[in-house]
Design a protein around this motif. Sequence first.
Motif, PDB file in Angstrom:
ATOM      1  N   ASP A  20      -2.920   5.898  -0.710  1.00 50.85           N
ATOM      2  CA  ASP A  20      -2.193   6.433   0.440  1.00 50.85           C
ATOM      3  C   ASP A  20      -1.126   7.360  -0.104  1.00 50.85           C
ATOM      4  N   ALA A  21      -1.131   8.603   0.361  1.00 55.88           N
ATOM      5  CA  ALA A  21      -0.234   9.597  -0.215  1.00 55.88           C
ATOM      6  C   ALA A  21       0.620  10.272   0.838  1.00 55.88           C
ATOM      7  N   GLN A  22       1.791  10.694   0.394  1.00 55.62           N
ATOM      8  CA  GLN A  22       2.696  11.529   1.175  1.00 55.62           C
ATOM      9  C   GLN A  22       2.927  12.790   0.353  1.00 55.62           C
ATOM     10  N   ILE A  23       2.864  13.934   1.014  1.00 59.28           N
ATOM     11  CA  ILE A  23       3.148  15.211   0.367  1.00 59.28           C
ATOM     12  C   ILE A  23       4.525  15.662   0.837  1.00 59.28           C
ATOM     13  N   GLY A  40      -9.114  -0.069  -4.465  1.00 58.69           N
ATOM     14  CA  GLY A  40      -8.844   0.241  -3.064  1.00 58.69           C
ATOM     15  C   GLY A  40      -8.574  -0.989  -2.219  1.00 58.69           C
ATOM     16  N   ASP A  41      -8.308  -2.117  -2.847  1.00 57.27           N
ATOM     17  CA  ASP A  41      -8.090  -3.389  -2.158  1.00 57.27           C
ATOM     18  C   ASP A  41      -6.587  -3.646  -2.083  1.00 57.27           C
ATOM     19  N   SER A  42      -6.035  -3.653  -0.872  1.00 57.56           N
ATOM     20  CA  SER A  42      -4.586  -3.786  -0.704  1.00 57.56           C
ATOM     21  C   SER A  42      -4.035  -5.124  -1.163  1.00 57.56           C
ATOM     22  N   SER A  43      -4.889  -6.087  -1.489  1.00 54.93           N
ATOM     23  CA  SER A  43      -4.406  -7.375  -1.994  1.00 54.93           C
ATOM     24  C   SER A  43      -4.372  -7.397  -3.523  1.00 54.93           C
ATOM     25  N   LYS A  44      -4.855  -6.334  -4.154  1.00 59.79           N
ATOM     26  CA  LYS A  44      -4.900  -6.278  -5.617  1.00 59.79           C
ATOM     27  C   LYS A  44      -3.705  -5.507  -6.157  1.00 59.79           C
ATOM     28  N   PRO A  45      -3.467  -5.575  -7.470  1.00 53.48           N
ATOM     29  CA  PRO A  45      -2.333  -4.876  -8.073  1.00 53.48           C
ATOM     30  C   PRO A  45      -2.256  -3.412  -7.654  1.00 53.48           C
ATOM     31  N   CYS A  46      -1.008  -2.904  -7.614  1.00 52.59           N
ATOM     32  CA  CYS A  46      -0.799  -1.533  -7.146  1.00 52.59           C
ATOM     33  C   CYS A  46       0.206  -0.802  -8.017  1.00 52.59           C
ATOM     34  N   ASP A  47       0.153   0.516  -7.908  1.00 51.33           N
ATOM     35  CA  ASP A  47       1.103   1.405  -8.568  1.00 51.33           C
ATOM     36  C   ASP A  47       1.692   2.349  -7.537  1.00 51.33           C
ATOM     37  N   VAL A  48       2.921   2.785  -7.788  1.00 50.12           N
ATOM     38  CA  VAL A  48       3.493   3.892  -7.039  1.00 50.12           C
ATOM     39  C   VAL A  48       3.516   5.052  -8.032  1.00 50.12           C
ATOM     40  N   GLU A  49       2.818   6.127  -7.672  1.00 45.69           N
ATOM     41  CA  GLU A  49       2.715   7.283  -8.552  1.00 45.69           C
ATOM     42  C   GLU A  49       3.428   8.482  -7.935  1.00 45.69           C
ATOM     43  N   LYS A  63       3.654   7.022 -13.286  1.00 45.79           N
ATOM     44  CA  LYS A  63       3.620   5.710 -12.646  1.00 45.79           C
ATOM     45  C   LYS A  63       5.047   5.180 -12.634  1.00 45.79           C
ATOM     46  N   LEU A  64       5.651   5.127 -11.427  1.00 46.26           N
ATOM     47  CA  LEU A  64       7.038   4.697 -11.310  1.00 46.26           C
ATOM     48  C   LEU A  64       7.179   3.187 -11.226  1.00 46.26           C
ATOM     49  N   TRP A  65       6.270   2.534 -10.519  1.00 48.77           N
ATOM     50  CA  TRP A  65       6.311   1.082 -10.359  1.00 48.77           C
ATOM     51  C   TRP A  65       4.894   0.519 -10.389  1.00 48.77           C
ATOM     52  N   HIS A  66       4.784  -0.717 -10.866  1.00 49.53           N
ATOM     53  CA  HIS A  66       3.512  -1.431 -10.873  1.00 49.53           C
ATOM     54  C   HIS A  66       3.797  -2.871 -10.456  1.00 49.53           C
ATOM     55  N   PHE A  67       3.009  -3.387  -9.525  1.00 52.02           N
ATOM     56  CA  PHE A  67       3.163  -4.765  -9.072  1.00 52.02           C
ATOM     57  C   PHE A  67       1.828  -5.484  -9.170  1.00 52.02           C
ATOM     58  N   GLU A  68       1.828  -6.613  -9.843  1.00 43.17           N
ATOM     59  CA  GLU A  68       0.627  -7.439  -9.998  1.00 43.17           C
ATOM     60  C   GLU A  68       0.472  -8.419  -8.841  1.00 43.17           C
ATOM     61  N   ASN A  70       3.273  -9.245  -6.058  1.00 44.23           N
ATOM     62  CA  ASN A  70       3.927  -8.874  -4.803  1.00 44.23           C
ATOM     63  C   ASN A  70       3.573  -7.424  -4.459  1.00 44.23           C
ATOM     64  N   VAL A  71       2.300  -7.194  -4.100  1.00 42.59           N
ATOM     65  CA  VAL A  71       1.793  -5.840  -3.923  1.00 42.59           C
ATOM     66  C   VAL A  71       2.412  -5.107  -2.743  1.00 42.59           C
ATOM     67  N   ASP A  72       3.018  -5.818  -1.802  1.00 42.76           N
ATOM     68  CA  ASP A  72       3.706  -5.158  -0.689  1.00 42.76           C
ATOM     69  C   ASP A  72       4.887  -4.331  -1.188  1.00 42.76           C
ATOM     70  N   GLN A  73       5.387  -4.650  -2.379  1.00 40.69           N
ATOM     71  CA  GLN A  73       6.526  -3.918  -2.932  1.00 40.69           C
ATOM     72  C   GLN A  73       6.188  -2.468  -3.250  1.00 40.69           C
ATOM     73  N   CYS A  74       4.915  -2.161  -3.457  1.00 40.45           N
ATOM     74  CA  CYS A  74       4.547  -0.752  -3.688  1.00 40.45           C
ATOM     75  C   CYS A  74       4.921   0.102  -2.486  1.00 40.45           C
ATOM     76  N   THR A  75       4.606  -0.374  -1.300  1.00 43.77           N
ATOM     77  CA  THR A  75       4.937   0.376  -0.089  1.00 43.77           C
ATOM     78  C   THR A  75       6.451   0.460   0.088  1.00 43.77           C
ATOM     79  N   VAL A  76       7.150  -0.626  -0.204  1.00 42.51           N
ATOM     80  CA  VAL A  76       8.610  -0.645  -0.091  1.00 42.51           C
ATOM     81  C   VAL A  76       9.220   0.391  -1.034  1.00 42.51           C
ATOM     82  N   LYS A  77       8.780   0.397  -2.283  1.00 42.02           N
ATOM     83  CA  LYS A  77       9.322   1.337  -3.266  1.00 42.02           C
ATOM     84  C   LYS A  77       8.959   2.780  -2.914  1.00 42.02           C
TER      85      LYS A  77
END
Length: 106
Positions: A20-23, A40-49, A63-68, A70-77
Amino acid sequence: MKMFVAVTSLLMVSGAVLADAQICKMGDMVRKVEVVHVDGDSSKPCDVEYTKVTEMPDAPAAKLWHFEVNVDQCTVKADELLAKLQGWGWTCEASASEPATTASNE
């Protein structure tokens, strides 16, 4: 910013995208903030790029953040970063996402 959360949630539920991207734009400069989930699985680890699209077009995304767990934190960050960019005068909007590279497990 709230729109990003709603769009992100909708896209994650649909399972139609891997990222999911924002320009964000300011003058001639373009930046991309992207939440990327493994497989592409929202329950799996995520990165904020973060990508400086116009200034460094050939550079890989930072890659600014990586969560193994608490993957909801990617959206928060991502939302926090978008709020900062908008506070600095950037205009951000949802991008039509294309399949992204899979987030790595670091």
